[in-house]
Design a protein around this motif. Structure first.
Motif, PDB file in Angstrom:
ATOM      1  N   LEU A 141      10.182  -3.459  11.247  1.00  0.00           N
ATOM      2  CA  LEU A 141      11.390  -3.912  10.544  1.00  0.00           C
ATOM      3  C   LEU A 141      11.018  -4.579   9.225  1.00  0.00           C
ATOM      4  N   VAL A 142      10.045  -5.483   9.294  1.00  0.00           N
ATOM      5  CA  VAL A 142       9.649  -6.228   8.109  1.00  0.00           C
ATOM      6  C   VAL A 142       9.106  -5.273   7.046  1.00  0.00           C
ATOM      7  N   THR A 143       8.257  -4.337   7.464  1.00  0.00           N
ATOM      8  CA  THR A 143       7.667  -3.401   6.506  1.00  0.00           C
ATOM      9  C   THR A 143       8.735  -2.580   5.792  1.00  0.00           C
ATOM     10  N   VAL A 144       9.653  -2.048   6.564  1.00  0.00           N
ATOM     11  CA  VAL A 144      10.685  -1.204   5.951  1.00  0.00           C
ATOM     12  C   VAL A 144      11.544  -2.007   4.979  1.00  0.00           C
ATOM     13  N   LEU A 145      11.875  -3.242   5.385  1.00  0.00           N
ATOM     14  CA  LEU A 145      12.649  -4.111   4.489  1.00  0.00           C
ATOM     15  C   LEU A 145      11.899  -4.369   3.188  1.00  0.00           C
ATOM     16  N   LEU A 146      10.617  -4.703   3.326  1.00  0.00           N
ATOM     17  CA  LEU A 146       9.830  -5.034   2.150  1.00  0.00           C
ATOM     18  C   LEU A 146       9.604  -3.812   1.259  1.00  0.00           C
ATOM     19  N   MET A 147       9.448  -2.648   1.907  1.00  0.00           N
ATOM     20  CA  MET A 147       9.249  -1.432   1.114  1.00  0.00           C
ATOM     21  C   MET A 147      10.432  -1.181   0.194  1.00  0.00           C
ATOM     22  N   GLU A 161      14.089 -10.136   0.313  1.00  0.00           N
ATOM     23  CA  GLU A 161      13.740  -9.397   1.516  1.00  0.00           C
ATOM     24  C   GLU A 161      12.911 -10.252   2.474  1.00  0.00           C
ATOM     25  N   ILE A 162      12.032 -11.072   1.890  1.00  0.00           N
ATOM     26  CA  ILE A 162      11.226 -11.962   2.742  1.00  0.00           C
ATOM     27  C   ILE A 162      12.149 -12.913   3.502  1.00  0.00           C
ATOM     28  N   LEU A 163      13.151 -13.431   2.779  1.00  0.00           N
ATOM     29  CA  LEU A 163      14.106 -14.338   3.405  1.00  0.00           C
ATOM     30  C   LEU A 163      14.825 -13.664   4.566  1.00  0.00           C
ATOM     31  N   VAL A 164      15.310 -12.465   4.295  1.00  0.00           N
ATOM     32  CA  VAL A 164      16.061 -11.748   5.325  1.00  0.00           C
ATOM     33  C   VAL A 164      15.167 -11.476   6.531  1.00  0.00           C
ATOM     34  N   SER A 165      13.946 -11.006   6.261  1.00  0.00           N
ATOM     35  CA  SER A 165      13.096 -10.655   7.389  1.00  0.00           C
ATOM     36  C   SER A 165      12.685 -11.886   8.172  1.00  0.00           C
ATOM     37  N   LEU A 166      12.412 -12.984   7.473  1.00  0.00           N
ATOM     38  CA  LEU A 166      12.070 -14.213   8.203  1.00  0.00           C
ATOM     39  C   LEU A 166      13.236 -14.677   9.055  1.00  0.00           C
ATOM     40  N   THR A 167      14.429 -14.642   8.479  1.00  0.00           N
ATOM     41  CA  THR A 167      15.604 -15.068   9.228  1.00  0.00           C
ATOM     42  C   THR A 167      15.746 -14.239  10.511  1.00  0.00           C
ATOM     43  N   LEU A 216       0.825  -1.201   0.000  1.00  0.00           N
ATOM     44  CA  LEU A 216       0.000   0.000   0.000  1.00  0.00           C
ATOM     45  C   LEU A 216       0.862   1.255   0.000  1.00  0.00           C
ATOM     46  N   LEU A 217       1.910   1.221   0.802  1.00  0.00           N
ATOM     47  CA  LEU A 217       2.707   2.427   0.979  1.00  0.00           C
ATOM     48  C   LEU A 217       3.541   2.778  -0.239  1.00  0.00           C
ATOM     49  N   THR A 218       4.040   1.763  -0.950  1.00  0.00           N
ATOM     50  CA  THR A 218       4.919   2.072  -2.074  1.00  0.00           C
ATOM     51  C   THR A 218       4.139   2.330  -3.354  1.00  0.00           C
ATOM     52  N   GLY A 253       4.411  12.399   3.388  1.00  0.00           N
ATOM     53  CA  GLY A 253       5.064  12.128   4.667  1.00  0.00           C
ATOM     54  C   GLY A 253       5.478  10.676   4.819  1.00  0.00           C
ATOM     55  N   LEU A 254       5.838  10.059   3.671  1.00  0.00           N
ATOM     56  CA  LEU A 254       6.220   8.649   3.723  1.00  0.00           C
ATOM     57  C   LEU A 254       7.415   8.415   4.649  1.00  0.00           C
ATOM     58  N   GLY A 255       8.376   9.327   4.559  1.00  0.00           N
ATOM     59  CA  GLY A 255       9.579   9.194   5.383  1.00  0.00           C
ATOM     60  C   GLY A 255       9.231   9.179   6.857  1.00  0.00           C
ATOM     61  N   PHE A 256       8.302  10.068   7.232  1.00  0.00           N
ATOM     62  CA  PHE A 256       7.874  10.141   8.623  1.00  0.00           C
ATOM     63  C   PHE A 256       7.256   8.816   9.051  1.00  0.00           C
ATOM     64  N   PHE A 257       6.384   8.312   8.191  1.00  0.00           N
ATOM     65  CA  PHE A 257       5.708   7.063   8.512  1.00  0.00           C
ATOM     66  C   PHE A 257       6.722   5.921   8.678  1.00  0.00           C
ATOM     67  N   ARG A 258       7.655   5.917   7.721  1.00  0.00           N
ATOM     68  CA  ARG A 258       8.689   4.892   7.743  1.00  0.00           C
ATOM     69  C   ARG A 258       9.433   4.916   9.095  1.00  0.00           C
ATOM     70  N   THR A 259       9.744   6.124   9.557  1.00  0.00           N
ATOM     71  CA  THR A 259      10.462   6.266  10.821  1.00  0.00           C
ATOM     72  C   THR A 259       9.614   5.746  11.979  1.00  0.00           C
ATOM     73  N   VAL A 260       8.342   6.143  11.961  1.00  0.00           N
ATOM     74  CA  VAL A 260       7.465   5.722  13.056  1.00  0.00           C
ATOM     75  C   VAL A 260       7.360   4.206  13.112  1.00  0.00           C
ATOM     76  N   VAL A 261       7.176   3.609  11.936  1.00  0.00           N
ATOM     77  CA  VAL A 261       7.022   2.162  11.893  1.00  0.00           C
ATOM     78  C   VAL A 261       8.300   1.459  12.357  1.00  0.00           C
ATOM     79  N   PHE A 262       9.419   2.090  12.053  1.00  0.00           N
ATOM     80  CA  PHE A 262      10.704   1.459  12.367  1.00  0.00           C
ATOM     81  C   PHE A 262      11.129   1.695  13.820  1.00  0.00           C
ATOM     82  N   LEU A 263      10.514   2.676  14.446  1.00  0.00           N
ATOM     83  CA  LEU A 263      10.937   3.118  15.776  1.00  0.00           C
ATOM     84  C   LEU A 263      11.119   2.004  16.816  1.00  0.00           C
ATOM     85  N   PRO A 264      10.168   1.049  16.905  1.00  0.00           N
ATOM     86  CA  PRO A 264      10.330   0.010  17.928  1.00  0.00           C
ATOM     87  C   PRO A 264      11.676  -0.708  17.844  1.00  0.00           C
TER      88      PRO A 264
END
Lengths: 456, 315
Positions: free
Chosen positions: B197-203, B239-245, B118-120, B126-137
């Motif tokens: 983490l997964v979202t940012v990787l996949l994006m 990316e799926i591989l990396v995130s699953l790992t 959806l995001l890409t 404000g995609l960058g902002f969203f990306r940061t928020v999602v990645f924050l944890p």
């Protein structure tokens, strides 16, 4: 088991558990533990002023306000009296000390004096491993058998092979006394038209009255699992003869969990939970949050250790009282979980055991007891003598501890029993309180762990 | 450098009467390179061996001893492993870890794929902002997050307040103190942490897929699902591989989250292997059992990741 420290807030010991284990592994299994258990070799001397200049390394967990202050004062006084001895104090939280002491004792650079928990998962393992030096040689030299009551000394006594707890050689000396009791706020009790209960049965009855009045009778935060032990202890004390509880608590053979009286105790505790006497969600709330809530006005009774008194007084001032759980008609005696702060012990790595023994005497003698009282602690000896006339919860604690040790039954912390008992009992109590297990199943679990250990 | 010596011209004639050793290089070029490589590799190998392999080896050895961390260890063979596999509590810990994989890895992957798509594909301000928020944890220490979530799950915490606000008061409970919800509650914290983490990787993966693929597919009449399934998924396979790992490892070695939120409770309903390793070694003094657990955990992590990567690389 965190009983002495209130601020046993979870510190991150490390997500790198495996790494830590790796470090642990760096010393061979027992490779360096060349047991220096030959305690007979120590030539006892109480005159340490003539010793060559040296450093005495002491590990303690007296990190909080008054506890820290008494330690600093006593250490300074010791160094003033013996300029030839420098004290290197290493102070850390109860939890940290528990997890690091094991490694430290087996290391090359082990401390001379340490505060070691009494139970079988600490002192009970250090003793047979030859990591501590028995204090026996100095007992008569310093008159510890006179100043300390036998019940208190039994808390840090083990047979040399560690199989018997509660008798045998002396391995450590505590500074302070502690007991689990009941806190209440007189004004809150009065508002409900209630008097402090005179008997256990009356206390039990009041809980329903309080509940009917729409209040929370008992406050408990039990996510850490051990706080429920401090509620179960007094409940058990109201039903089961003290001698049996001591055997069970010390992990010595000869008693059984599966008895009618233990069943009565477990049933009463579960009933309290079933009837909604505890605050909602107690199994998911942490200890500190809940006693702080109590201080802020939540609930009527809080069953907890005397070590909370100074913190509660900070908030509630004179509107808080500490009382021992009243005697039940069944046993006729006041009986509750309690005992001493962590005892100070001499490690087998101590370079000069006589200096270490002199230090332990210095921080536990009559003068030290005064310093302890002055800094808001509960001296383990002659406790009542230090109580003053002012109304305060710390005075309550001092008189209560004196009553308990002179005319009541001090019951050991039940987690002392076996190296794993704090886990076994903690898990089992959460299940009992949740109604997930029956009182009988609860006892069966404890009996299995107890007999497995004593059966060895 | 001198010009290359031509064979024939430069070869110094070797007169038999000339005695004395012929000047020879100690090593030829190939050997020289090997020596240099070994020297350059020696230090990292030493460090790796000292701090990784040696402790690993020690843990393996310790797992064959019964040892309380103090006295003399006693060789018990595979007894610790037998204990681990027959102890309900320890087996339960592994079971819980498997459940956590669903929360740490599977759910975040599904949610992440949807979010990233959806995001890409849409123009979001404000995609960058969203990306940061999602990645924050990912940036905040787990202990801090755990303490915050403990408050959220508390009886008077945010979650219960929201439920009451929607007149769902009957659903409120102490999420971390209830036998039926504790593990799920812990797992959802993991989901919340991993999803970013997964979202940012996949994006970043999706952004690398050429737009013409989608245009061509659209012209061919492919719907959203077909485009997602046939273009996006294959396009972000790496990316799926990396995130699953990453997330599966995170799930299996969960320690701080459980340590701070539940101590493995209520009862034993949220214990996990890493927590048990700590518990056995440092609190109960069963270093042998702890070591065997650690070894098994290492093997399980290794095996699962090997499987993920083998499956992922197979075409």
């Amino acid at each position: 088991m965190g009983r002495t420290l209130v601020t046993r807030r979870r510190l991150l010991i490390g997500s790198g558990t495996v790494t830590a284990l790796g470090l642990l592994a760096a010393c061979a299994p027992g490779g360096r533990s060349s047991s220096t258990a030959s305690t007979g070799a120590v030539e006892v001397s109480t005159d340490i002023a003539g010793l060559p200049e040296q450093t005495l390394t002491v590990w303690d967990q007296e990190t909080r306000g008054g506890q820290n202050e008494q330690m600093e004062r006593l250490n300074a006084a010791f160094m003033e009296k013996y300029p030839n001895i420098t004290i290197n104090r290493v102070s850390q939280s109860f939890d940290d000390l528990q997890t690091t002491l094991r490694l430290a004792l087996t290391g090359d650079d082990a401390p001379d004096v340490v505060q070691a928990n009494n139970g079988r998962n600490t002192m009970g393992q250090f003793v047979p491993a030859g990591q501590l030096i028995s204090l026996d040689p100095w007992v008569s030299a310093y008159g510890w058998d006179q100043s300390y009551s036998p019940a208190i000394l039994s808390y840090s006594s083990y047979s040399a092979d560690g199989t018997v707890f509660g008798e045998g050689s002396l391995w450590g000396l505590p500074q302070v006394g502690e007991a689990v009791g009941i806190y209440y706020s007189p004004s809150r009790l009065q508002a409900l038209g209630l008097e402090p209960p005179a008997t256990w049965e009356e206390f039990d009855g009041q809980l329903q009255t309080i509940k009917d009045a729409g209040q929370t009778p008992l406050m408990l935060g039990n996510v850490e699992k051990w706080p429920a032990l401090h509620v179960f202890g007094p409940v058990q004390g109201a039903h089961v003869p003290a001698e049996q509880i001591r055997d069970l608590g010390f992990g010595n053979a000869g008693a059984s969990w599966v008895t009618d009286k233990n069943l009565a105790a477990a049933t009463q505790l579960q009933d309290w939970a079933k009837k909604g006497y505890f605050n909602e969600g107690f199994n998911g709330l942490d200890y500190d949050t809940v006693w702080q809530d109590f201080a802020k006005g939540a609930g009527i009774y809080l069953m907890a250790g005397s070590w909370l008194a100074p913190d509660l007084a900070d908030v509630l001032g004179e509107d808080v009282v500490f009382m021992l759980p009243p005697a039940s008609s069944e046993t006729g005696r006041v009986a509750t979980t309690g005992g001493t702060g962590l005892p100070f012990a001499i490690t087998s790595a101590a370079k000069e055991p006589n200096a270490a023994a002199a230090y332990i005497d210095f921080i536990t003698n009559a003068d030290a007891m005064q310093v302890l009282a002055d800094t808001g602690n509960v001296p383990v000896n002659d406790t009542a003598a230090f109580a003053t006339d002012t109304i305060s919860v710390t005075n309550d604690v001092m008189t209560a501890f004196d009553t308990l040790t002179t005319t009541g039954d001090v019951l050991p912390y039940l987690d002392y029993a076996t190296p794993t008992f704090d886990q076994v009992l903690g898990d089992a109590l959460q299940e009992l309180l949740d109604g997930k297990s029956t009182p009988q199943e609860f006892l069966d679990v404890l009996e299995a762990a107890y007999t497995e250990f004593t059966g060895d | 450098m001198n010009a290359p010596i031509m064979p024939g011209t430069a070869a110094t004639p070797q007169s038999p009467h000339e005695d004395g050793p012929r000047p020879r290089r100690l090593l030829n070029k190939q050997q020289g390179r090997t020596v240099i490589s070994v020297i350059l590799l020696a230090l990292p190998l030493l460090v790796y061996g000292l701090f990784m392999l040696y402790p690993l080896g020690r843990v393996l050895i310790l797992s064959f001893y019964r040892w309380d961390g103090l006295g003399v260890g006693e060789w018990v063979g595979v007894q610790n492993y037998v204990t681990t596999f027959s102890d309900e509590r320890l087996l339960g810990a592994f079971l819980h870890a498997l459940v956590l994989i669903a929360f740490y890895a599977v759910i975040p992957l599904i949610v992440g794929l949807v979010l990233a798509t959806l995001l890409t594909r849409t123009q979001v301000r404000g995609l960058g902002f969203f990306r940061t928020v999602v990645f924050l944890p990912q940036v905040i220490a787990m202990v801090v997050l755990a303490i915050a979530w403990r408050r959220i799950y508390a009886p008077d915490g945010l979650l219960n307040s929201i439920l009451r606000g929607f007149s769902l008061g009957s659903l409120t409970r102490t999420w971390l103190g209830d036998f039926s919800t504790a593990l799920v509650a812990v797992g959802l914290i993991g989901t919340w942490v991993s999803t970013g983490l997964v979202t940012v990787l996949l994006m970043s993966g999706i952004a690398n897929i050429p737009k013409d693929y989608y245009e061509a597919a659209t012209i061919d009449g492919a719907g959203w699902w077909r485009r997602f399934w046939h273009i996006t998924i294959p396009g972000v396979r790496a990316e799926i591989l990396v995130s699953l790992t990453l997330t599966v490892i995170a799930a299996l070695k969960t320690f701080d989250l459980v340590y701070v939120t539940t101590s493995g409770g209520p009862g034993t309903s949220t214990t996990v292997p890493s927590y048990e390793v700590y518990n056995q070694a440092f609190r109960l003094g069963s270093v042998g059992t702890a070591s065997s657990l650690a070894v098994i955990l290492t093997l399980v992590i290794f095996a699962i990741n090997l499987a993920i990567n083998l499956l992922g690389e197979r075409d």
